[in-house]
Enzyme design. Structure first.
Site, PDB file in Angstrom:
ATOM      1  N   GLN A   2       0.820  -1.215   0.000  1.00  9.80           N
ATOM      2  CA  GLN A   2       0.000   0.000   0.000  1.00  9.80           C
ATOM      3  C   GLN A   2       0.856   1.269   0.000  1.00  9.80           C
ATOM      4  O   GLN A   2       0.426   2.330   0.460  1.00  9.80           O
ATOM      5  CB  GLN A   2      -0.957  -0.001   1.196  1.00  9.80           C
ATOM      6  CG  GLN A   2      -2.174  -0.877   0.983  1.00  9.80           C
ATOM      7  CD  GLN A   2      -2.994  -0.477  -0.245  1.00  9.80           C
ATOM      8  OE1 GLN A   2      -3.092   0.698  -0.589  1.00  9.80           O
ATOM      9  NE2 GLN A   2      -3.577  -1.452  -0.904  1.00  9.80           N
ATOM     10  N   SER A   3       2.065   1.175  -0.516  1.00 11.53           N
ATOM     11  CA  SER A   3       2.982   2.319  -0.495  1.00 11.53           C
ATOM     12  C   SER A   3       2.475   3.489  -1.342  1.00 11.53           C
ATOM     13  O   SER A   3       2.178   3.326  -2.536  1.00 11.53           O
ATOM     14  CB  SER A   3       4.344   1.857  -1.026  1.00 11.53           C
ATOM     15  OG  SER A   3       5.135   2.959  -1.390  1.00 11.53           O
TER      16      SER A   3
END
Ligand SMILES: Cc1ncc(COP(=O)(O)O)c(C=O)c1O
Length: 336
Positions: free
Chosen positions: A75-76
């Site tokens: 989920q960067s």
């Protein structure tokens, strides 16, 4: 290299607004709260990485890169923004990401990576990111391409320099608005480029505020031992004589919760309060934990009601779509 001479690839909408959060201030009984809206930097839903990528993409181009490779959690925000920046620069992008399974949900930032058409390589252990990155690099070189590695979070001297520049942008807004902030709150992470650049910028520009980091992962001592040398590498890169020591890096460690990315009750309250007062959207991984620290400092009187404080909104909102299990129940509360 002098800051003014650093090549940039234009990606950001600058200056980002410095806006009062009047309803949040009132709900907390003062102080004046100003939000530095780096969630509005532009570039595929914005965030702090846009500033760093202006310098990093320019460096990649100067080195004749055909591909950028970077790393992050699935989920960067950094990966999502790197994928977007690469598109604008006509570069290919490979994202090496760690997830808890080989087949993570395609949601939030990871969904946007797919929409942007980045190549993604998933590993199930963070320690596998580096070997996988080297493997990708070798594969690309064998095919005659020129890969350019962007470190996690875009946090090296080149990336951190963008938050030295941001300090001057902010100072000009503070002077124009005639305000005298005593503190600036920012997220402190293990990549640390934003805090490093802000701490260096603060010392260099003689700002009126102290930079207060809030840890969203790792103990304070560990973060200081990452952020302080990074600030000094940035100073060296920019040809500056100034150096920081660990006492120049303020970090609060009480708001991290059990682990990186695990929402705390206080951060969920911060998401609710900010949305229901000033329609400010925060994310549970970074900005809401940072805000929960600032709210606690206001409630406990560490920040006086007559002071002015700045909160750096670093973006990250796409992560809310990937953490609905934590967020939805916490939003059932009526009122703020
Ligand atoms: C929304 C958001 N805020 C803060 C940070 C931390 O910034 P830095 O990597 O410069 O420490 C990140 C990093 O990914 C982020 O995505």
């Amino acid at each position: 290299m002098k800051l003014a001479d650093m090549p940039t690839f234009p990606l950001a909408q600058l200056p980002t607004p410095l806006m009062p959060a009047r309803n949040l201030s009132a709900a907390l009984g003062g102080p004046e709260i100003l939000i530095k809206r780096d969630d509005l930097t532009g570039l595929a839903l914005g965030g702090n990485k846009t500033r760093k990528l202006e310098y990093l993409i320019a460096d990649a181009q100067a080195q004749g890169a055909t591909h950028v490779i970077t790393v992050g959690a699935v989920q960067s925000n950094h990966c999502r923004q790197t994928a977007a920046a690469a598109r604008l620069a006509g570069l290919n992008c490979v994202l090496v990401m760690n997830a808890s399974s080989n087949d993570p949900d395609i949601q939030g930032n990871f969904l946007l990576d797919h929409i942007l058409g980045a190549e993604t390589r998933i590993v199930t252990d963070k320690s596998q990111r580096q070997p996988m990155t080297l493997q990708v690099e070798e594969e690309l070189k064998e095919q005659g391409y020129v890969p350019y590695q962007i470190p996690g979070g875009g946090s090296n001297a080149i990336g951190a320099a963008s938050y030295v520049a941001a300090t001057y942008e902010l100072m000009s807004q503070i002077i124009d608005q005639g305000s005298s902030p005593t503190r600036l709150y920012t997220t402190s992470s293990a990549s640390g480029g934003t805090h490093a650049g802000l701490a260096l910028g603060a010392k260099l520009a003689g700002v009126p505020y102290a930079v207060h980091g809030v840890s969203i992962e790792r103990p304070v001592d560990q973060l200081k031992s990452i952020i302080t040398p990074l600030a000094n590498q940035t100073a060296e890169y920019l040809g500056l004589d100034i150096r920081l020591d660990e006492s120049d890096v303020i970090i609060h460690g009480d708001y991290t919760g059990p682990a990186y990315g695990v929402a705390t009750e206080e951060c969920l309250e911060a998401i609710r309060m900010c949305a229901r007062t000033d329609a400010l959207l925060l994310d549970p991984v970074y900005t809401a934990k940072t805000m929960s620290g600032m709210i606690d400092h206001i409630r406990t009187g560490q920040i006086g009601s007559d002071e002015t404080v700045i909160f750096l909104h670093t973006g990250g909102v796409p992560a809310v779509f990937a953490d609905t299990d934590s967020i939805i129940p916490a939003m059932q509360v009526p009122g703020i």
